[in-house]
Design an enzyme around this catalytic site. Sequence first.
Site, PDB file in Angstrom:
ATOM      1  N   GLY A 245      34.854  31.291  39.912  1.00 57.64           N
ATOM      2  CA  GLY A 245      34.017  30.210  40.447  1.00 57.64           C
ATOM      3  C   GLY A 245      32.876  30.750  41.287  1.00 57.64           C
TER       4      GLY A 245
ATOM      5  N   ARG B 271      42.528  21.186  41.578  1.00 60.56           N
ATOM      6  CA  ARG B 271      41.088  21.346  41.311  1.00 60.56           C
ATOM      7  C   ARG B 271      40.533  20.119  40.588  1.00 60.56           C
ATOM      8  NH1 ARG B 271      39.882  27.648  40.184  1.00 60.56           N
ATOM      9  NH2 ARG B 271      41.156  28.438  41.891  1.00 60.56           N
TER      10      ARG B 271
ATOM     11  N   LEU C  11      51.844  46.344  23.170  1.00 61.20           N
ATOM     12  CA  LEU C  11      51.614  45.750  24.490  1.00 61.20           C
ATOM     13  C   LEU C  11      52.116  44.307  24.556  1.00 61.20           C
ATOM     14  CD1 LEU C  11      49.992  45.781  27.303  1.00 61.20           C
ATOM     15  CD2 LEU C  11      48.122  44.782  25.985  1.00 61.20           C
TER      16      LEU C  11
ATOM     17  N   ASP D  11      40.758  36.705  39.989  1.00 57.65           N
ATOM     18  CA  ASP D  11      40.150  35.757  40.934  1.00 57.65           C
ATOM     19  C   ASP D  11      38.634  35.963  41.005  1.00 57.65           C
ATOM     20  OD1 ASP D  11      40.217  33.649  42.695  1.00 57.65           O
ATOM     21  OD2 ASP D  11      40.717  34.875  44.444  1.00 57.65           O
TER      22      ASP D  11
ATOM     23  N   HIS E 169      34.749  30.856  34.287  1.00 54.33           N
ATOM     24  CA  HIS E 169      36.004  30.965  33.523  1.00 54.33           C
ATOM     25  C   HIS E 169      35.717  31.480  32.107  1.00 54.33           C
ATOM     26  CE1 HIS E 169      37.919  29.196  36.875  1.00 54.33           C
ATOM     27  NE2 HIS E 169      37.511  27.956  36.668  1.00 54.33           N
TER      28      HIS E 169
HETATM   29  C1  IPE Z   1      45.269  32.490  42.335  1.00 52.90           C
HETATM   30  O1  IPE Z   1      43.924  32.253  42.559  1.00 52.90           O
HETATM   31  C2  IPE Z   1      45.678  31.855  41.043  1.00 52.90           C
HETATM   32  C3  IPE Z   1      45.147  32.478  39.829  1.00 52.90           C
HETATM   33  C4  IPE Z   1      44.451  33.586  39.776  1.00 52.90           C
HETATM   34  C5  IPE Z   1      45.461  31.793  38.600  1.00 52.90           C
HETATM   35  P1  IPE Z   1      43.442  31.038  43.470  1.00 52.90           P
HETATM   36  O2  IPE Z   1      41.968  31.105  43.502  1.00 52.90           O
HETATM   37  O3  IPE Z   1      44.048  29.772  43.001  1.00 52.90           O
HETATM   38  O4  IPE Z   1      44.087  31.413  44.878  1.00 52.90           O
HETATM   39  P2  IPE Z   1      43.697  30.936  46.351  1.00 52.90           P
HETATM   40  O5  IPE Z   1      43.579  29.450  46.323  1.00 52.90           O
HETATM   41  O6  IPE Z   1      42.379  31.570  46.678  1.00 52.90           O
HETATM   42  O7  IPE Z   1      44.792  31.460  47.203  1.00 52.90           O
HETATM   43  C1  IPE Z   2      40.187  32.563  39.156  1.00 50.75           C
HETATM   44  O1  IPE Z   2      38.939  32.254  39.644  1.00 50.75           O
HETATM   45  C2  IPE Z   2      40.616  31.663  38.008  1.00 50.75           C
HETATM   46  C3  IPE Z   2      41.661  30.696  38.380  1.00 50.75           C
HETATM   47  C4  IPE Z   2      42.288  30.625  39.535  1.00 50.75           C
HETATM   48  C5  IPE Z   2      42.023  29.730  37.370  1.00 50.75           C
HETATM   49  P1  IPE Z   2      38.694  31.053  40.648  1.00 50.75           P
HETATM   50  O2  IPE Z   2      38.403  29.826  39.857  1.00 50.75           O
HETATM   51  O3  IPE Z   2      39.793  30.935  41.634  1.00 50.75           O
HETATM   52  O4  IPE Z   2      37.354  31.527  41.371  1.00 50.75           O
HETATM   53  P2  IPE Z   2      37.005  31.408  42.901  1.00 50.75           P
HETATM   54  O5  IPE Z   2      38.126  32.055  43.660  1.00 50.75           O
HETATM   55  O6  IPE Z   2      36.895  29.945  43.198  1.00 50.75           O
HETATM   56  O7  IPE Z   2      35.726  32.135  43.039  1.00 50.75           O
HETATM   57 MG    MG Z   3      40.121  31.759  43.474  1.00 50.58          MG
END
Ligand code: IPE
Ligand code: IPE
Ligand code: MG
Length: 258
Positions: free
Chosen positions: A41, A89, A149, A38, A55
Amino acid sequence: MIRFLKRWFAGAKDADGEDLLSKVRKGPIPRHVAIIMDGNGRWAKKRGLPRVAGHREGMNTVREITRAADELGIEILTLYSFSTENWKRPREEVDYLMRLPQEFLHTDLDELVRRNVQVRMIGDETHLPDHTRSAIRQFQEATRNNTGLILNFALNYGSRDEILRAVRRIIEDVQSGKMDKDAVDEAVMNRYLYTAGLPDPDLVIRTSGEIRISNFMLWQLAYSELWFTNVSWPEFRRDHFFRAIEDYQHRSRRFGAV
Ligand code: IPE
Ligand code: IPE
Ligand code: MG
């Protein structure tokens, strides 16, 4: 002065990947590590970049942590890559994420084959774009006979979706007489989940400060150790990973016993 130098040296050693690696190697290694990757973004936003740049950077972390997991002799590394909720998204972000498997195929397949890594996927494949499915298929075919792995991507994965799908298929098999209702136990449930045949995660890591599970492996995490860090996924390095394993090694897993 000597004390300062000593502390500096100890600090430098501690921060050094190889030293931490050899330290961690001495303890019990979790069989299955799952990561909720996570913060891509937010990492990008902080730098004035579009979210997709996060990403892209996150792919480099995937490579680094896969190597680290392989070096440690972890059996399964599950990476939560796209949730069933992530379709909400913006279209261009989803499109970008769906192209990453193809890109990862071009940049990393050779190394994964060399490392004897077996690539797998859990999640609902049926709703993925053709080019994404084709990349996954190519990964699976090229690494099918590898015995090292297991690199397991959770893609269009949602735990509630997985459980519902399992329940529906169990009902079908009971109704058609293939299985007796009373035979449905935890082992049967395990066999109907995407993770059939895999041990439950021993350790779950979530990056970027959020302290939640976000619909990830609700059944399988019943007794997993959880580890959270404020470090975002693009900034997550092998040392952070080893630190998480080191923490895990100090946990006392009781599974309800004393
Ligand atoms: C969880 O992250 C999903 C992945 C890492 C693929 P999100 O960014 O989607 O989760 P929330 O929305 O913060 O709970
Ligand atoms: C994790 O990063 C990747 C996915 C969930 C696909 P995010 O895209 O959720 O990044 P934040 O949480 O918005 O910073
Ligand atoms: Mg996220």
